[in-house]
Enzyme design. Structure first.
Site, mmCIF file in Angstrom:
data_model
loop_
_atom_site.group_PDB
_atom_site.id
_atom_site.type_symbol
_atom_site.label_atom_id
_atom_site.label_comp_id
_atom_site.label_asym_id
_atom_site.label_seq_id
_atom_site.Cartn_x
_atom_site.Cartn_y
_atom_site.Cartn_z
ATOM 1 N N ASP A 1 -11.199 2.770 4.261
ATOM 2 C CA ASP A 1 -11.551 1.349 4.111
ATOM 3 C C ASP A 1 -13.065 1.153 4.107
ATOM 4 O OD1 ASP A 1 -9.696 -0.691 3.711
ATOM 5 O OD2 ASP A 1 -8.922 -0.535 5.756
ATOM 6 N N GLN B 1 -4.964 -1.875 9.555
ATOM 7 C CA GLN B 1 -4.877 -3.183 8.896
ATOM 8 C C GLN B 1 -5.524 -4.255 9.777
ATOM 9 O OE1 GLN B 1 -3.792 -3.597 5.774
ATOM 10 N NE2 GLN B 1 -4.155 -5.794 5.798
ATOM 11 N N LYS C 1 0.843 -1.204 0.000
ATOM 12 C CA LYS C 1 0.000 0.000 0.000
ATOM 13 C C LYS C 1 0.878 1.255 0.000
ATOM 14 C CE LYS C 1 -3.807 -2.553 2.041
ATOM 15 N NZ LYS C 1 -4.610 -2.966 3.195
HETATM 16 N N1 GUN Z 1 -7.186 -7.140 5.736
HETATM 17 C C1 GUN Z 1 -7.493 -7.822 4.614
HETATM 18 N N2 GUN Z 1 -8.016 -6.990 3.694
HETATM 19 C C2 GUN Z 1 -8.030 -5.763 4.246
HETATM 20 C C3 GUN Z 1 -8.457 -4.494 3.777
HETATM 21 O O1 GUN Z 1 -8.951 -4.305 2.660
HETATM 22 N N3 GUN Z 1 -8.299 -3.468 4.644
HETATM 23 C C4 GUN Z 1 -7.792 -3.638 5.893
HETATM 24 N N4 GUN Z 1 -7.692 -2.572 6.687
HETATM 25 N N5 GUN Z 1 -7.402 -4.805 6.361
HETATM 26 C C5 GUN Z 1 -7.515 -5.862 5.537
#
Ligand code: GUN
Length: 295
Positions: A121, A98, A54
């Site tokens: 998110d 995350q 990211k």
């Molecule tokens: N863990 C797995 N996929 C994601 C996501 O799209 N966002 C976040 N914050 N955690 C994740």
């Protein structure tokens, strides 16, 4: 192969290019560049990899990114305290915590602490609630299901009245994907581990979204001829011929299903690259909202 390949990597690359241009324009016009803060608690290797990807993607489009890593035993107060600091930081337009968080932490409380306007998110309960309600829209749509919808558009899907079947009811993918399909007036069936006669239900689908995390589960005889198949799964399977000893496959048996489906996403190179592209798009949107608020 009869199915058309939906090239997520190419769509994501196009989106990233557009985002980079918009970031440059924003900087020229307002002297603001979008900022994304990530919060990673603990040392889950998969999460570390995702977060690294990211940040790299942000750098490539000119989005500033701020990495915050907390130890596995971080307290609830520490994590929420960091989120509050980021809420107040004018350089941060998007906050991504995350998931999964270590077990001792209250995920809902952490996600609720994120400012609605920085919830890139889309996991804040209010954004999720708005996604679930008729006539309301969240400020941000969760990145993976958002990417799924863009790929369906790309494949020329007709949503209105279509039978859409989603496999998997996770908060991150399956549930929001089903809600997004409903918003587009599809007739949606959300399947899960207790669903009876999964193959028969899948065979009704004009649009089939697989997000269960079971390698190659969806077989050719589960798929209606001509259906659009979106494979969200990324599963490792042993492969002695591969350099690392394994390879990645989806939840769909690609080699079989491509002979029946009308269009299909590959793994890798389908939904995966879209998740990060949509995160960049949401972060840009967060910055745009800040500019609009102060206009
Ligand atoms: N863990 C797995 N996929 C994601 C996501 O799209 N966002 C976040 N914050 N955690 C994740």
């Amino acid at each position: 192969m009869t199915a058309r390949l939906i090239d997520g990597a190419a769509v994501a690359a196009r989106l990233r290019k557009e985002i980079a241009e918009q970031v440059a324009q924003m900087e020229a016009a307002y002297g603001i560049h979008p900022g994304l803060a990530t919060v990673l608690v603990g040392e889950n290797p998969a999460s570390q990899t995702y977060v690294r990807m990211k940040h790299k993607a942000c750098q490539e489009v000119g989005i500033e990114s701020f990495a915050h890593n907390l130890p596995t035993d971080a307290s609830q107060a520490e994590v929420e305290g960091l989120v509050h600091e980021l809420n107040a930081d004018p350089h941060v337009h998007g906050i991504l915590v995350q998931l999964p968080l270590p077990k001792h932490l209250d995920e809902e409380a952490v996600l609720s602490a994120i400012s609605l306007h920085k919830d890139v998110d889309g996991f804040h309960p209010l954004n999720m609630g708005r996604l679930a309600m008729r006539g309301r829209d969240p400020l941000f749509v969760p990145c993976t299901p958002y990417g799924v919808m863009v790929l369906l558009e790309e494949a020329g899907a007709t949503f209105e009245g279509a039978n859409a079947v989603v496999l998997g009811r996770s908060n991150i993918v399956g549930k929001p994907a089903a809600l997004l399909l409903m918003k587009r007036d599809a007739t949606v069936t959300l399947c899960h581990s207790r669903t009876r006669d999964l193959p028969a239900i899948c065979r009704q689908a004009d649009i089939l979204v697989a997000a269960v995390g079971r390698a190659q589960m969806v077989k050719a005889d589960w798929v209606k001829p001509g259906a659009i198949v979106i494979d969200v799964g990324t599963n490792q399977i042993d492969d002695p011929t591969a350099k690392r000893g394994y390879r990645l496959v989806g939840d769909v048996d690609f080699d079989e299903v491509k002979e029946v489906a009308g269009a299909i996403t590959p793994v890798p190179g389908g939904v995966g690259p879209m998740t990060i592209a949509m995160l960049l798009k949401n972060t840009l949107r967060g910055a745009e909202m800040t500019i609009a608020e102060h206009a």
